[in-house]
Motif scaffolding. Sequence first.
Motif, short mmCIF file in Angstrom:
data_model
loop_
_atom_site.label_atom_id
_atom_site.label_comp_id
_atom_site.label_asym_id
_atom_site.label_seq_id
_atom_site.Cartn_x
_atom_site.Cartn_y
_atom_site.Cartn_z
N ALA A 235 7.45 -10.22 24.51
CA ALA A 235 8.08 -10.35 23.20
C ALA A 235 7.07 -10.07 22.08
O ALA A 235 7.40 -9.48 21.06
CB ALA A 235 8.66 -11.74 23.03
N GLY A 236 5.85 -10.41 22.28
CA GLY A 236 4.83 -10.17 21.27
C GLY A 236 4.18 -8.80 21.45
O GLY A 236 4.85 -7.81 21.72
N ALA A 237 2.89 -8.79 21.32
CA ALA A 237 2.18 -7.51 21.31
C ALA A 237 1.68 -7.09 22.69
O ALA A 237 1.01 -6.09 22.81
CB ALA A 237 1.01 -7.61 20.34
N THR B 110 3.47 -6.90 31.44
CA THR B 110 2.41 -7.69 32.05
C THR B 110 2.10 -8.88 31.16
O THR B 110 2.57 -8.97 30.04
CB THR B 110 1.11 -6.89 32.20
N CYS B 111 1.28 -9.74 31.66
CA CYS B 111 0.82 -10.89 30.88
C CYS B 111 -0.61 -10.64 30.42
O CYS B 111 -1.48 -11.46 30.57
CB CYS B 111 0.93 -12.14 31.75
N GLY B 112 -0.90 -9.44 29.96
CA GLY B 112 -2.25 -9.17 29.49
C GLY B 112 -3.26 -9.31 30.61
O GLY B 112 -2.97 -8.98 31.75
N ASP B 113 -4.42 -9.84 30.31
CA ASP B 113 -5.46 -9.99 31.33
C ASP B 113 -5.15 -11.20 32.20
O ASP B 113 -5.35 -12.34 31.79
CB ASP B 113 -6.82 -10.20 30.67
N ILE B 114 -4.67 -10.93 33.39
CA ILE B 114 -4.37 -12.01 34.33
C ILE B 114 -5.62 -12.29 35.16
O ILE B 114 -6.18 -11.38 35.77
CB ILE B 114 -3.18 -11.63 35.22
N ARG C 205 -8.80 -23.79 23.73
CA ARG C 205 -7.49 -23.51 23.13
C ARG C 205 -6.89 -22.30 23.84
O ARG C 205 -7.59 -21.36 24.16
CB ARG C 205 -7.64 -23.24 21.64
N PHE C 206 -5.58 -22.36 24.04
CA PHE C 206 -4.90 -21.29 24.77
C PHE C 206 -3.82 -20.66 23.91
O PHE C 206 -3.00 -21.36 23.31
CB PHE C 206 -4.24 -21.85 26.04
N THR C 207 -3.80 -19.33 23.88
CA THR C 207 -2.66 -18.61 23.33
C THR C 207 -1.55 -18.71 24.37
O THR C 207 -1.76 -18.35 25.53
CB THR C 207 -3.02 -17.14 23.08
N ASP C 208 -0.40 -19.22 23.94
CA ASP C 208 0.68 -19.53 24.88
C ASP C 208 1.79 -18.49 24.76
O ASP C 208 2.53 -18.48 23.79
CB ASP C 208 1.21 -20.95 24.56
N ASN C 209 1.88 -17.62 25.77
CA ASN C 209 2.93 -16.59 25.76
C ASN C 209 4.13 -17.02 26.59
O ASN C 209 4.95 -16.19 26.99
CB ASN C 209 2.36 -15.27 26.29
N GLY C 210 4.24 -18.29 26.87
CA GLY C 210 5.38 -18.80 27.62
C GLY C 210 5.16 -18.68 29.12
O GLY C 210 4.27 -17.97 29.58
N GLY C 211 5.97 -19.40 29.88
CA GLY C 211 5.80 -19.39 31.33
C GLY C 211 4.42 -19.87 31.70
O GLY C 211 3.90 -20.85 31.13
N THR C 212 3.79 -19.15 32.63
CA THR C 212 2.42 -19.50 32.99
C THR C 212 1.43 -18.56 32.29
O THR C 212 0.24 -18.56 32.61
CB THR C 212 2.21 -19.41 34.51
#
Length: 487
Positions: free
Chosen positions: A15-17, A22-26, A76-83
Motif C-alpha cells: 500500500a505504501g512505497a 514484497t515486504c522490502g528487505d526481508i 523502533r520499527f516501521t510497521d507495514n502490517g502483518g509481520t
Amino acid sequence: MVKKAVLTGACLYTAGALAQGTCGDILVPRNPAPVVANGWQAQLVAGGLTKPRSIQFDEAGALLVVESGKGISRHRFTDNGGTCLHANHSHMLVELQGLNHGLALSNEGDILYASTAESVLAWSYDARGGAVTSQPRTLVANMSNNDLVTRTLLISEKVQGKLIVSRGSAEANRDRAAVLSSGLSQIRVFDITNRSDSESPYNFNTDGDVLGWGLRNSVGVAEHPRTGGIYAVENSVDGVTRNGQDIRENNPGEELNFFGYLDETVKVNASANNNYGYPHCFAVWDPSEIPDGDGLGVGKQFAVEENSSLTDETCESDYVAPRLTFPAHYAPIDLKFSTGGETGYITFRGSFDRSSPVGYKVASIAFNAATGEPVASADSKGALRDIITNVDNTQCPDKCFRPVGLAIDSKGRIWFSSDSTGEIYVLQRTGENSEGKFVLPEGGQNGDGSGNNNGNGDSAASTVFGWETRVLGWTALVGLGVWLMAV
Ligand SMILES: *[C@@H]1O[C@H](CO)[C@@H](O)[C@H](O)[C@H]1NC(C)=O
Ligand SMILES: *[C@@H]1O[C@H](CO)[C@@H](O)[C@H](O)[C@H]1NC(C)=O
Ligand SMILES: *[C@@H]1O[C@H](CO)[C@@H](O)[C@H](O)[C@H]1NC(C)=O
Ligand SMILES: *[C@@H]1O[C@H](CO)[C@@H](O)[C@H](O)[C@H]1NC(C)=O
Ligand SMILES: *[C@@H]1O[C@H](CO)[C@@H](O)[C@H](O)[C@H]1NC(C)=O
C-alpha cells in the motif's frame, strides 16, 4: 494455495512505497528457517544482537531488548502490517555489562528496571525521547550466587507498586536452598511504592514477601490479566537419579506453578508454606521410567532418594505440586498471557543434557480466561500447542534458534528473542485454517533445511539478482552486529 496467500499478504504491504509484491528487505535467519504451525505467520525482524534475552515494548511502542553482557538496546520499527516490520532506528539505552536478563517498566512506563546477578536497578525513563534520565539506583541487592544468574522481574498490573523478583539456584547450593533465609530458589515481592533515592536497597534474602520457594529456577513469571493470578515456569533439575538409577532422559518434568494473588494475604498453600519442593521433590513427566514409582502419575511429585522421612507421599503432602508439567529439559524461559487471558505463550530454549535435543520452540497453552486456570488438567501430557519450531532438533543447539524473551505488541503480535542467534522474530495469527508460513525473501524455501536462502547470508552463491541484493542489504544492516558477535 500457499503462494496465493503470500501474494495477498504481500499486496497489503505494498500500500505504501514498497516495491512489487514484497515486504522490502526481508531478513534471513542465521539457521534453517523455522517451521510455523498452521494459523500463524512468522518473520525475522532483527538480527545481529548480542544474546538478546528479555524484551518489552515501551509507551512509545519501541522495543527494549536486554542484550546480555552489553546493556539495553531500543529499537523502533516501521510497521507495514502483518509481520512486515523493519527496524528504522536502534540505539543503546543503557550500556552495562552486568545486565543479563531481567527487564520491566513501571505501570506508567516512566521507570525502567533491569537486573544483574546481584541487583535490581532502576532508572527514570523517558519513552518519548527514548532515553534514561537518571543514574541507576539499586532497589534490591544481595542476589549473587555461583550458578543460574537470571533475576526475572515483573511489575504487577493489578496491584500497583509491587515488584516481583525470581532468583534461582543450582545444585551446588542445593542444601542452602532448603533454608528460607538463604534467599535461594525463591520468588519474592517487594513494595516499591514511593521508594526514595536515599533509602538503602532491599536485601533479597531477608526483605520482601516470599511468594514461593523450593523453586530451582523459575525464569518466566507472569500475572494473569483478568484474575491477577501469578504463574511461573520452572526449569527443573538435570542428571537426576531415582533410588540410584539414572532417570535423566525424561524426568523430572519442567513445571508451570501457580502462586495465588498478590492482593490476598492468604498463601496459595499454607499447609505447604508455599514450598514447591526443590531440592527434595520433583515433578513426574514419564511415570513409566521411575523405579519403585507405584502410584506416581504425570505431575505428581517424587523424591529422588527415598528414606524414612522423605518419600513420594511426603512430597505430595508437604509441597505444592505444579499446575501443569512439561517434558523434561524443554527449558521454559518466558511466559506471557494474551491480553484477554485465554492463552499463555511460553518460550522453550531447549535441552543441553539429553541424548536427543528437545524444546527449542515457542508454544501455547489454553487458559480459561474467566478463572485464570489452565484448561488442561494437572496430569495432562498434551497441554502444549507448538507455534514455531526448528526444522530438525537433532541439529540443536548449534543450528537452531533458541527462544528466550516474549513480548506482545499493541496489535496482538507475539515477538520473541533468540539469544544464541542474536535474533528477534515476530509471529502473527492468520486464522485457524491458513497454512503456517515463515516469510523469506522471494524464492526462499520455507523450512526445507537445505541452507538455500536460509543460511546466514554469506554462504549461498546465488545467481538470483534480487537475492544477492538482499544479501548485501542484510549484510550491511547487521554487519556491525555480526562482527561484534564474532569477537
Ligand atoms: C520509525 O518507526 C517509528 C514507529 O516505531 C515511526 O514513528 C517513525 O516515523 C519511523 N521513522 C522513520 C525514519 O521511518
Ligand atoms: C505515594 O506518594 C503519593 C504522592 O506523594 C501519595 O499520594 C500516596 O499516598 C503515596 N502512597 C503510599 C502507599 O504511601
Ligand atoms: C547483604 O547481606 C549481608 C550479610 O548477609 C549484609 O551484611 C548486607 O547488609 C546485605 N546488603 C544489603 C544491601 O542488604
Ligand atoms: C532423607 O533425605 C533428606 C534429603 O536428602 C535428608 O534431608 C533427610 O535428613 C533424610 N532423612 C533421613 C531419616 O535419613
Ligand atoms: C496444598 O498442599 C497440600 C500439600 O501438598 C495438598 O495436599 C493440597 O491439596 C494443596 N491444596 C491446594 C489448594 O493446592
